[in-house]
Write an enzyme that holds these catalytic residues in place. Structure first.
Site, PDB file in Angstrom:
ATOM      1  CG  ASN A   1      -1.822   1.223   1.279  1.00  0.00           C
ATOM      2  OD1 ASN A   1      -1.412   2.315   0.902  1.00  0.00           O
ATOM      3  ND2 ASN A   1      -3.045   1.051   1.749  1.00  0.00           N
TER       4      ASN A   1
ATOM      5  CD  GLU B   1      -4.855   4.229   1.079  1.00  0.00           C
ATOM      6  OE1 GLU B   1      -5.448   5.325   1.078  1.00  0.00           O
ATOM      7  OE2 GLU B   1      -4.253   3.789   2.071  1.00  0.00           O
TER       8      GLU B   1
ATOM      9  CG  ASP C   1      -4.404  -2.169   3.428  1.00  0.00           C
ATOM     10  OD1 ASP C   1      -4.689  -2.864   4.430  1.00  0.00           O
ATOM     11  OD2 ASP C   1      -4.387  -0.937   3.442  1.00  0.00           O
TER      12      ASP C   1
ATOM     13  CG  ASN D   1      -7.516  -1.414   5.977  1.00  0.00           C
ATOM     14  OD1 ASN D   1      -6.659  -0.927   6.706  1.00  0.00           O
ATOM     15  ND2 ASN D   1      -7.882  -0.851   4.840  1.00  0.00           N
TER      16      ASN D   1
ATOM     17  CG  ASP E   1      -0.358  -4.145   4.221  1.00  0.00           C
ATOM     18  OD1 ASP E   1      -1.014  -3.605   3.322  1.00  0.00           O
ATOM     19  OD2 ASP E   1      -0.052  -3.576   5.300  1.00  0.00           O
TER      20      ASP E   1
ATOM     21  CG  ASP F   1       0.106   4.718   6.153  1.00  0.00           C
ATOM     22  OD1 ASP F   1       0.186   4.482   4.926  1.00  0.00           O
ATOM     23  OD2 ASP F   1      -0.971   4.999   6.712  1.00  0.00           O
ATOM     24  CG  HIS F   2       0.272   0.204   4.442  1.00  0.00           C
ATOM     25  ND1 HIS F   2      -0.527  -0.837   4.861  1.00  0.00           N
ATOM     26  CD2 HIS F   2      -0.489   1.327   4.537  1.00  0.00           C
ATOM     27  CE1 HIS F   2      -1.723  -0.370   5.183  1.00  0.00           C
ATOM     28  NE2 HIS F   2      -1.734   0.932   5.002  1.00  0.00           N
TER      29      HIS F   2
END
Length: 260
Positions: free
Chosen positions: A13, A40, A151, A153, A222, A251-252
């Site tokens: 991501n 994303e 991802d 989540n 992930d 952030d990933h």
DNA sequence: ATGGTAGAACATCTA
């Protein structure tokens, strides 16, 4: 893919491909994966950097939109039979892309975040996952060699969370979300990272806020799910924290799987 | 109890 060659697959991501393109190109040059699933991207299809990836040796297929969401598959061999929307759900959000790559079906998911347990977005998350379940059931019947990267989540278990008590019943960790993920696994899929590593403390996402990465306050959300038919080919699974240490990171960080 | 950071439609939404 040639039978005697290892195949390296990854998911990342990137939280805006517009911002992260140089990092993705750098990482591709270093790791040379055969396939990379991106989430994303936050790019309309007309703005997808096809030429940059072609120059790096990758074919690209993508399903994007402005500002939010957006997924893509990059592969050394041309993806075939591309599907750009999740069947069974009338969804304007670009969170799904699937294709045949090297004799396997590859599904890339950007699972709905859900915002908070009980919210309207949480309900959408569970409905979205139910549609994924139905789709993967059909895909497995059609093509037993199936990979589902993305991802998710969802942190599958407490060992995937830096502080399970803080996160208990919160978004990304609630029992209904975890049950939805287990339902996917019950179709005949493995959480490939857990085939090779049983310890906690391995994360793929750290919040930008409050020094989350520096303090290793992460979650493993992930994932690369691999069908049972691919089990004999699994060779290694890992998380590459390096890109998370770079200047202005996503952030990933990338998650990898190697197949024989 | 709130906000902390980042990216994008740059005022608020999403994560």
């Amino acid at each position: 893919m040639r039978d005697n060659a290892r195949m390296k697959l990854a998911t990342w991501n990137v939280n805006s491909l517009g911002v992260r393109l140089p990092q993705v190109l750098q990482w591709l040059a270093t790791e040379r994966p055969d396939l990379l699933a991106l989430q994303e991207t936050k790019l309309e299809d007309a703005r997808f950097p096809v030429a940059d990836f072609a120059a790096a040796g990758y074919h690209a297929v993508y399903s994007g939109q402005k500002t939010y969401n957006g997924v893509a598959l990059l592969a050394r061999t041309p993806p075939q039979q591309v599907l750009r929307a999740l069947p069974g759900l009338d969804d304007p959000q670009r969170r799904f892309i699937a294709a045949d790559v090297d004799g396997m079906r590859v599904v890339n998911l950007y699972v709905v975040n859900g915002q908070s347990v009980g919210s309207e977005k949480y309900d959408y998350k569970l409905r979205w996952l139910a549609a994924v379940h139905e789709h993967l059931r059909a895909e497995l019947a059609r093509q037993p060699a199936l990979l589902v990267l993305g991802d998710f989540n969802i942190a599958p278990e407490d060992r995937d969370v830096h502080d399970a008590d803080v996160w208990r019943d919160q978004i990304l960790c609630s029992a209904p979300e975890r049950a939805a993920l287990q339902n996917l696994l019950a179709l005949g899929l493995d959480d490939s990272f857990r085939v090779f590593e049983s310890a906690g403390g391995h994360y793929s996402w750290w919040d930008y806020r409050q020094g989350g990465f520096r303090r290793n306050m992460g979650l493993r959300i992930d994932l690369i799910l691999s069908s049972h038919a691919l089990r004999p080919r699994l060779r290694a699974a890992s998380i590459d924290r390096t890109p998370r240490t770079w200047e202005r990171p996503s952030d990933h960080t990338p998650v990898l799987l190697e197949l024989a």
